[in-house]
Scaffold this motif. Structure first.
Motif, PDB file in Angstrom:
ATOM      1  N   ALA A  79       0.815  -1.220   0.000  1.00 34.33           N
ATOM      2  CA  ALA A  79       0.000   0.000   0.000  1.00 34.33           C
ATOM      3  C   ALA A  79       0.845   1.265   0.000  1.00 34.33           C
ATOM      4  CB  ALA A  79      -0.937   0.000   1.208  1.00 34.33           C
ATOM      5  N   PHE A  80       1.950   1.244   0.764  1.00 34.05           N
ATOM      6  CA  PHE A  80       2.670   2.487   1.011  1.00 34.05           C
ATOM      7  C   PHE A  80       4.161   2.432   0.704  1.00 34.05           C
ATOM      8  CE2 PHE A  80      -0.797   2.567   4.383  1.00 34.05           C
ATOM      9  CZ  PHE A  80      -1.660   3.353   3.611  1.00 34.05           C
ATOM     10  N   GLY A  81       4.668   1.266   0.295  1.00 39.32           N
ATOM     11  CA  GLY A  81       6.044   1.183  -0.171  1.00 39.32           C
ATOM     12  C   GLY A  81       7.088   0.795   0.850  1.00 39.32           C
ATOM     13  N   GLY A  82       6.700   0.584   2.089  1.00 42.33           N
ATOM     14  CA  GLY A  82       7.676   0.202   3.096  1.00 42.33           C
ATOM     15  C   GLY A  82       7.147   0.453   4.488  1.00 42.33           C
ATOM     16  N   VAL A  83       8.017   0.246   5.497  1.00 41.74           N
ATOM     17  CA  VAL A  83       7.642   0.434   6.900  1.00 41.74           C
ATOM     18  C   VAL A  83       8.761   1.181   7.610  1.00 41.74           C
ATOM     19  CG1 VAL A  83       7.009  -0.688   9.070  1.00 41.74           C
ATOM     20  CG2 VAL A  83       6.337  -1.729   6.890  1.00 41.74           C
ATOM     21  N   ASP A  84       8.391   2.257   8.311  1.00 43.48           N
ATOM     22  CA  ASP A  84       9.358   3.042   9.068  1.00 43.48           C
ATOM     23  C   ASP A  84       9.161   2.926  10.577  1.00 43.48           C
ATOM     24  OD1 ASP A  84      10.645   4.518   6.759  1.00 43.48           O
ATOM     25  OD2 ASP A  84       8.541   5.065   6.487  1.00 43.48           O
ATOM     26  N   VAL A  85       7.930   2.758  11.010  1.00 48.37           N
ATOM     27  CA  VAL A  85       7.615   2.717  12.440  1.00 48.37           C
ATOM     28  C   VAL A  85       6.675   1.545  12.709  1.00 48.37           C
ATOM     29  CG1 VAL A  85       6.438   3.919  14.327  1.00 48.37           C
ATOM     30  CG2 VAL A  85       7.928   5.202  12.783  1.00 48.37           C
ATOM     31  N   VAL A  86       6.983   0.773  13.736  1.00 48.81           N
ATOM     32  CA  VAL A  86       6.089  -0.286  14.194  1.00 48.81           C
ATOM     33  C   VAL A  86       5.770  -0.030  15.657  1.00 48.81           C
ATOM     34  CG1 VAL A  86       5.816  -2.750  14.646  1.00 48.81           C
ATOM     35  CG2 VAL A  86       6.960  -1.983  12.552  1.00 48.81           C
ATOM     36  N   VAL A  87       4.491   0.133  15.958  1.00 47.12           N
ATOM     37  CA  VAL A  87       4.027   0.301  17.333  1.00 47.12           C
ATOM     38  C   VAL A  87       3.205  -0.930  17.685  1.00 47.12           C
ATOM     39  CG1 VAL A  87       2.710   1.716  18.936  1.00 47.12           C
ATOM     40  CG2 VAL A  87       3.948   2.806  17.046  1.00 47.12           C
ATOM     41  N   HIS A  88       3.719  -1.721  18.596  1.00 46.59           N
ATOM     42  CA  HIS A  88       3.054  -2.975  18.945  1.00 46.59           C
ATOM     43  C   HIS A  88       2.231  -2.767  20.209  1.00 46.59           C
ATOM     44  CE1 HIS A  88       2.083  -7.110  19.370  1.00 46.59           C
ATOM     45  NE2 HIS A  88       2.883  -7.319  20.395  1.00 46.59           N
ATOM     46  N   ALA A  89       0.979  -2.335  20.021  1.00 51.33           N
ATOM     47  CA  ALA A  89       0.093  -2.035  21.145  1.00 51.33           C
ATOM     48  C   ALA A  89      -0.883  -3.161  21.461  1.00 51.33           C
ATOM     49  CB  ALA A  89      -0.686  -0.749  20.860  1.00 51.33           C
ATOM     50  N   ALA A  90      -0.935  -4.183  20.629  1.00 47.49           N
ATOM     51  CA  ALA A  90      -1.862  -5.292  20.876  1.00 47.49           C
ATOM     52  C   ALA A  90      -1.467  -6.035  22.142  1.00 47.49           C
ATOM     53  CB  ALA A  90      -1.865  -6.250  19.687  1.00 47.49           C
ATOM     54  N   GLY A  91      -2.450  -6.379  22.955  1.00 50.90           N
ATOM     55  CA  GLY A  91      -2.145  -7.108  24.177  1.00 50.90           C
ATOM     56  C   GLY A  91      -3.403  -7.646  24.835  1.00 50.90           C
ATOM     57  N   ARG A  92      -3.185  -8.482  25.817  1.00 52.46           N
ATOM     58  CA  ARG A  92      -4.270  -9.115  26.557  1.00 52.46           C
ATOM     59  C   ARG A  92      -3.952  -9.026  28.044  1.00 52.46           C
ATOM     60  NH1 ARG A  92      -7.633 -13.903  25.371  1.00 52.46           N
ATOM     61  NH2 ARG A  92      -6.670 -13.948  23.311  1.00 52.46           N
ATOM     62  N   MET A  93      -4.987  -8.883  28.884  1.00 55.26           N
ATOM     63  CA  MET A  93      -4.768  -8.842  30.330  1.00 55.26           C
ATOM     64  C   MET A  93      -5.759  -9.754  31.031  1.00 55.26           C
ATOM     65  SD  MET A  93      -4.357  -5.607  32.943  1.00 55.26           S
ATOM     66  CE  MET A  93      -5.937  -4.847  32.592  1.00 55.26           C
ATOM     67  N   VAL A  94      -5.260 -10.585  31.919  1.00 53.57           N
ATOM     68  CA  VAL A  94      -6.078 -11.444  32.782  1.00 53.57           C
ATOM     69  C   VAL A  94      -5.587 -11.234  34.208  1.00 53.57           C
ATOM     70  CG1 VAL A  94      -6.755 -13.799  33.345  1.00 53.57           C
ATOM     71  CG2 VAL A  94      -6.369 -13.162  30.950  1.00 53.57           C
ATOM     72  N   LEU A  95      -6.509 -10.951  35.107  1.00 51.03           N
ATOM     73  CA  LEU A  95      -6.145 -10.704  36.500  1.00 51.03           C
ATOM     74  C   LEU A  95      -6.704 -11.795  37.402  1.00 51.03           C
ATOM     75  CD1 LEU A  95      -6.829  -6.855  36.757  1.00 51.03           C
ATOM     76  CD2 LEU A  95      -4.711  -8.025  36.110  1.00 51.03           C
ATOM     77  N   ALA A  96      -5.841 -12.343  38.242  1.00 52.68           N
ATOM     78  CA  ALA A  96      -6.242 -13.335  39.241  1.00 52.68           C
ATOM     79  C   ALA A  96      -5.038 -13.612  40.129  1.00 52.68           C
ATOM     80  CB  ALA A  96      -6.705 -14.637  38.591  1.00 52.68           C
ATOM     81  N   PRO A  97      -5.269 -13.957  41.393  1.00 51.25           N
ATOM     82  CA  PRO A  97      -4.145 -14.384  42.220  1.00 51.25           C
ATOM     83  C   PRO A  97      -3.444 -15.584  41.598  1.00 51.25           C
ATOM     84  CG  PRO A  97      -6.093 -14.016  43.558  1.00 51.25           C
ATOM     85  CD  PRO A  97      -6.544 -13.961  42.133  1.00 51.25           C
ATOM     86  N   ILE A  98      -2.145 -15.670  41.779  1.00 50.62           N
ATOM     87  CA  ILE A  98      -1.377 -16.770  41.186  1.00 50.62           C
ATOM     88  C   ILE A  98      -1.944 -18.119  41.607  1.00 50.62           C
ATOM     89  CG2 ILE A  98       0.888 -17.907  41.242  1.00 50.62           C
ATOM     90  CD1 ILE A  98       2.092 -15.028  41.332  1.00 50.62           C
ATOM     91  N   ALA A  99      -2.369 -18.234  42.862  1.00 51.61           N
ATOM     92  CA  ALA A  99      -2.893 -19.501  43.368  1.00 51.61           C
ATOM     93  C   ALA A  99      -4.190 -19.922  42.680  1.00 51.61           C
ATOM     94  CB  ALA A  99      -3.125 -19.414  44.875  1.00 51.61           C
ATOM     95  N   LEU A 146       1.754  -5.455  41.707  1.00 53.26           N
ATOM     96  CA  LEU A 146       0.483  -5.486  42.421  1.00 53.26           C
ATOM     97  C   LEU A 146      -0.104  -6.887  42.461  1.00 53.26           C
ATOM     98  CD1 LEU A 146      -1.169  -2.274  40.908  1.00 53.26           C
ATOM     99  CD2 LEU A 146       0.114  -2.487  43.058  1.00 53.26           C
ATOM    100  N   PRO A 147      -0.774  -7.268  43.543  1.00 52.37           N
ATOM    101  CA  PRO A 147      -1.463  -8.558  43.605  1.00 52.37           C
ATOM    102  C   PRO A 147      -2.465  -8.695  42.464  1.00 52.37           C
ATOM    103  CG  PRO A 147      -1.347  -7.578  45.784  1.00 52.37           C
ATOM    104  CD  PRO A 147      -0.859  -6.534  44.825  1.00 52.37           C
ATOM    105  N   THR A 148      -2.652  -9.906  42.001  1.00 51.62           N
ATOM    106  CA  THR A 148      -3.529 -10.356  40.907  1.00 51.62           C
ATOM    107  C   THR A 148      -2.943 -10.097  39.519  1.00 51.62           C
ATOM    108  OG1 THR A 148      -4.947  -8.387  40.530  1.00 51.62           O
ATOM    109  CG2 THR A 148      -5.585  -9.893  42.328  1.00 51.62           C
ATOM    110  N   TYR A 149      -1.816  -9.410  39.442  1.00 54.20           N
ATOM    111  CA  TYR A 149      -1.213  -9.094  38.140  1.00 54.20           C
ATOM    112  C   TYR A 149      -0.070 -10.052  37.769  1.00 54.20           C
ATOM    113  CZ  TYR A 149      -3.650  -4.604  37.607  1.00 54.20           C
ATOM    114  OH  TYR A 149      -4.600  -3.617  37.435  1.00 54.20           O
ATOM    115  N   GLY A 150       0.069 -11.155  38.486  1.00 55.80           N
ATOM    116  CA  GLY A 150       1.225 -12.024  38.299  1.00 55.80           C
ATOM    117  C   GLY A 150       1.436 -12.481  36.859  1.00 55.80           C
TER     118      GLY A 150
END
Length: 244
Positions: A79-99, A146-150
């Protein structure tokens, strides 16, 4: 470098990613909006960027699927002839105590956050042109613990490691590689599952006494991607209003 710069923003259909798309469009980039499945949200992001005067396309791709990510970069090239900047903002979050964390949730989170970062970084390392920038996303909770963010912290600590190694591997290429680590930011991902008292308490954590806005983080990304950030490399920039 001369000419219009081209940016790929993964997770660009909503939240911080969509704010980054808007900001880069305002700064004159051509933008490729990557999204996982919400085509309607992606088209809204494209419309906002186009309204700012940017040439913009949306491309669906699972960031953990190397074939899909290769096609994403191919689409930017076509589409544009190349790539100069890559911003990797994709992500997933699950919160729970490790146990108590369901290990299937752990596997899904790490597939997106760790494997996804590695796959996108791999293509970025192969494709980004000299003078370019790669920006990944960590979290300030890596330091706050922080707790639950393990599980989430484990995945984002891995992101920081991948990012720092890649910065050194691209020696001689004139490409910067940095991670942005937001603090509490008012996005759907952050607000999901939190009651009002929890949100209020977390908003009081930084000395500035408010939640971050997606636009705050987008400004940080734009700095790292632009000419003002060329001497910042191999760093984790904690954009969190002063939380320590």
């Amino acid at each position: 470098m001369t000419g219009t710069r081209v940016a790929i923003v993964t997770g660009g259909s909503r939240g911080i990613g969509a704010a980054v798309v808007r900001k880069l469009a305002q700064q004159g980039y051509d933008v490729v909006v990557n999204y996982a499945g919400n085509a309607e949200a992606a088209e809204k992001a494209v419309a906002a960027a186009t309204g700012a005067g940017a040439r913009t396309i949306a491309v669906a791709a699972d960031v953990a699927d190397e074939t899909a990510v290769e096609r994403l970069f191919d689409a930017a090239q076509d589409a544009f002839g190349g790539v100069d900047v890559v911003v990797h903002a994709a992500g997933r979050m699950v919160l729970a105590p490790i146990a108590e964390l369901d290990l299937s949730d752990l596997d899904a989170l790490h597939r997106t956050n760790i494997r996804g970062t590695f796959v996108v970084a791999q293509q970025a390392a192969r494709r980004v042109r000299a003078g370019g920038a790669i920006v990944t996303f960590s979290t300030s909770v890596v330091g706050l613990q922080l707790p639950t963010y393990g599980a989430y912290v484990a995945s984002k600590a891995a992101v920081e490691g991948i990012t720092m190694v890649l910065a050194r591997e691209l020696r001689g290429r004139d490409i910067t590689v940095n991670a942005v680590a937001p603090g509490p930011t008012a996005t759907a991902l952050f607000l999901d599952g939190k009651d009002e008292a929890t949100v209020e308490r977390m908003a009081k954590q930084p000395p500035l006494e408010r939640l971050g806005r997606p636009e705050d983080i987008a400004e940080t990304v734009a700095f790292l991607a632009g000419p003002g950030g060329r001497w910042v490399n191999g760093q984790v920039l904690r954009a969190n209003g002063g939380i320590v």
